[in-house]
Write an enzyme that holds these catalytic residues in place. Sequence first.
Site, mmCIF file in Angstrom:
data_model
loop_
_atom_site.group_PDB
_atom_site.id
_atom_site.type_symbol
_atom_site.label_atom_id
_atom_site.label_comp_id
_atom_site.label_asym_id
_atom_site.label_seq_id
_atom_site.Cartn_x
_atom_site.Cartn_y
_atom_site.Cartn_z
ATOM 1 N N ASP A 283 39.471 -53.118 6.870
ATOM 2 C CA ASP A 283 37.973 -52.620 6.668
ATOM 3 C C ASP A 283 38.258 -51.032 6.819
ATOM 4 O OD1 ASP A 283 35.165 -52.875 5.859
ATOM 5 O OD2 ASP A 283 34.988 -52.161 8.039
ATOM 6 N N CYS B 53 30.836 -68.748 10.379
ATOM 7 C CA CYS B 53 30.101 -69.859 9.858
ATOM 8 C C CYS B 53 29.701 -69.627 8.467
ATOM 9 C CB CYS B 53 28.861 -70.404 10.492
ATOM 10 S SG CYS B 53 27.504 -69.096 10.555
ATOM 11 N N GLU C 203 39.379 -53.824 0.411
ATOM 12 C CA GLU C 203 38.405 -53.636 -0.688
ATOM 13 C C GLU C 203 38.686 -52.723 -1.533
ATOM 14 O OE1 GLU C 203 33.971 -54.568 1.055
ATOM 15 O OE2 GLU C 203 34.977 -53.238 2.137
ATOM 16 N N ASP D 54 32.741 -53.967 11.848
ATOM 17 C CA ASP D 54 34.092 -53.837 11.180
ATOM 18 C C ASP D 54 34.919 -55.017 11.290
ATOM 19 O OD1 ASP D 54 32.759 -51.250 10.445
ATOM 20 O OD2 ASP D 54 33.806 -50.069 12.146
ATOM 21 N N CYS E 83 25.112 -69.415 13.943
ATOM 22 C CA CYS E 83 26.189 -70.041 14.882
ATOM 23 C C CYS E 83 26.040 -69.302 16.192
ATOM 24 C CB CYS E 83 27.464 -70.114 14.423
ATOM 25 S SG CYS E 83 28.145 -68.534 13.942
#
Length: 402
Positions: free
Chosen positions: A190, A334, A278, A360, A353
């Site tokens: 990231d 989750c 990304e 990040d 959760c």
Amino acid sequence: MPARYRYRIEPDAARQAMPARTFGCARVVFNDAIRCRTDAHQAGESISPAEVQGRVITAAKATEARAWLGEVASVAPVQSVRDAHRAYRNFFDSIAKRRKGRKVGHPEFKSRKDTRQSFRLTRNGFSLRPNGRLYVAKVGDVKVRWSRDLPSEPGSVTIILEPDGHHYASFVVEVAPTPLPPVEREAGLDLGITRLATVATSDGRRQDVANPKHLAGKLRKLARLEREKARRAKGGKNRARTGRKVAVQHGKVTRARRDYQHKQALNLIRDNQAVHVEDLNTAGMVRNRRLARAIHDAGWARFVRLLEEKAERHGRTVAKVSRWLPSSKTCSACGHLMAEMPLKVRTWTCPSCGTAHDRDHNAALNILAAGRAERLNACGAHVSPSVRVAMGDEAGTTPDAA
């Protein structure tokens, strides 16, 4: 496979006039080639690259206005015509969508005021002397700062004049591939501003790649120099001298950033069989005037490009996930999707959760999961990223890269 090795060269005072003249000739021929193609198109005439070369070099040398083209090495103007032809080919391929990446615009004229000048020579325009000097046609022997040995005989060289006044020689050579032993670990990246990259690996580890902010460290000195430059008279020698000082500081920033990113990219490629990032629209993101300078300083696009180049060279894989993946506001534990996640929120707790997340690191985990899922969909379960052979990369080493 081709690779590029770059070295600092130091032509003495007696030999600096001819490179400057060659830069000018290469620039003029490039502009003449574009003008020739444009005039032929407007006249409805089909013209080949050989005909363009004949008009802008061979025929032009016989005229009084362009007779000085014969004073420089003939290889440089010929390569300029080929550069113009390649620029047109890229333009047409971009229009026809045969070229990947960003759109390529119509070739533009080069200016003598451009801060970076260059010309290229093939094998009959240069040679390497036994004493370690570089012979350039019509220039003579030039001292080279050999920071490393060339792996093979170079096929061409590009002589570059940077804005800070330093000259460089960029050699194209053939190198053997250097595949690394396969490893089981994969990583998700990231990219950010506080940290250049937050890495989440498939074995549950976290790694933070610091962002040195090279430009931010020079902003105070650059601001002082820009104020000094603004006080100088336009066109004066003092203004040009101060402009050179500004270029020197920017050159230091560029070299430090490039050196750091080369090292960090190589470390990530060595440690991971596949790296998932990304597919960011960096060109669009820098339109944000609040973040543009910080994004440029981080150098996301260059960092990803270096990762791809080193993966090709060392038999690794770099995969891109969709830029529309809500990686920051999706719980990696989750899968709960938050309605919104402002940039100022750096840590958050999942309401479903109860897992506490670093923004990040959570995004890196989601990028890793999305990249691995995409590979499984394409290749099937239990299929590891294949070992790939490199196409070469820019070995931009200079003695003053620190």
